[in-house]
Design a protein around this motif. Structure first.
Motif, PDB file in Angstrom:
ATOM      1  N   ASP A   1      -3.280  -3.149  -4.322  1.00  0.00           N
ATOM      2  CA  ASP A   1      -3.665  -4.495  -4.494  1.00  0.00           C
ATOM      3  C   ASP A   1      -2.559  -4.798  -6.007  1.00  0.00           C
ATOM      4  O   ASP A   1      -3.006  -5.658  -6.822  1.00  0.00           O
ATOM      5  CB  ASP A   1      -5.129  -4.825  -5.153  1.00  0.00           C
TER       6      ASP A   1
ATOM      7  N   GLU B   1      -6.578  -0.519   5.113  1.00  0.00           N
ATOM      8  CA  GLU B   1      -7.915  -0.750   5.878  1.00  0.00           C
ATOM      9  C   GLU B   1      -7.912  -0.135   7.417  1.00  0.00           C
ATOM     10  O   GLU B   1      -9.137   0.108   7.752  1.00  0.00           O
ATOM     11  CB  GLU B   1      -7.668  -2.400   6.068  1.00  0.00           C
TER      12      GLU B   1
ATOM     13  N   GLN C   1      -4.792   1.394  -1.159  1.00  0.00           N
ATOM     14  CA  GLN C   1      -4.548   0.057  -1.550  1.00  0.00           C
ATOM     15  C   GLN C   1      -4.203  -0.162  -2.912  1.00  0.00           C
ATOM     16  O   GLN C   1      -5.182   0.333  -3.733  1.00  0.00           O
ATOM     17  CB  GLN C   1      -5.852  -0.863  -1.099  1.00  0.00           C
TER      18      GLN C   1
ATOM     19  N   ASP D   1       0.651  -1.128  -0.124  1.00  0.00           N
ATOM     20  CA  ASP D   1       0.201   0.201  -0.082  1.00  0.00           C
ATOM     21  C   ASP D   1       0.856   1.260   0.178  1.00  0.00           C
ATOM     22  O   ASP D   1       2.051   1.303   0.214  1.00  0.00           O
ATOM     23  CB  ASP D   1      -1.091  -0.177   1.186  1.00  0.00           C
TER      24      ASP D   1
ATOM     25  N   ALA E   1       0.778  -4.400   2.352  1.00  0.00           N
ATOM     26  CA  ALA E   1      -0.451  -4.702   2.036  1.00  0.00           C
ATOM     27  C   ALA E   1      -1.304  -4.729   3.218  1.00  0.00           C
ATOM     28  O   ALA E   1      -0.898  -5.217   4.052  1.00  0.00           O
ATOM     29  CB  ALA E   1      -0.573  -5.838   1.247  1.00  0.00           C
TER      30      ALA E   1
END
Length: 150
Positions: A99, A86, A97, A40, A82
């Protein structure tokens, strides 16, 4: 520095949570190695980011991972593990994020209009989010103190 399709978590809460500030990383909570598909990105204003980089580099060990800056010199982006986005809640910052989309730890900058301040070859690990949170808090306090001395 954020590309379309990435999810962000931004905090505007004026109070920095005290849950992780001042807590040093531990072996079980340290940032894991970051691969191109599992990172991230925490984005902060340049002034605060540069202060945080200095704070992290003065600390023990490899406290700071790769750091991006934009060509307009408005923001710095810290590569973090990662899943950080959140729960990211640091005022004045955004955690995106990726991904694995748009963020690679190659020598070439992952986002057009950016460049590495600390390239992946010099800093191969992601920055520990708890350590970054503390450094950003300390940087904000230093900047506020400096601004109030004028």
């Amino acid at each position: 520095m954020v590309e379309a399709g990435m999810e962000s978590s931004q905090s505007i809460d004026p109070c920095t949570p005290s849950t992780t500030v001042g807590h040093p990383p531990t072996p079980e909570c340290s940032a894991p190695p970051c691969t191109g598909a599992a990172c991230d990105l925490v984005t902060v204003p340049t002034r605060q980011g540069l202060e945080a980089v200095d704070i992290l580099r003065r600390g023990a060990g490899d406290a700071v991972g790769p750091v991006l800056h934009d060509d307009g010199c408005d923001t710095l982006g810290f590569v973090v593990p990662a899943g950080t986005a959140e729960g990211w809640d640091v005022p004045g910052s955004t955690c995106t994020q990726t991904d694995g989309r748009g963020l690679t730890l190659d020598p070439e900058p992952p986002v057009e209009g950016s460049d590495w301040l600390l390239p992946p070859g010099e800093a191969d690990r992601a920055t520990d989010p708890a350590v970054l949170r503390a450094a950003l808090g300390e940087a904000a306090r230093l900047i506020e103190a400096a601004d109030n001395c004028r």
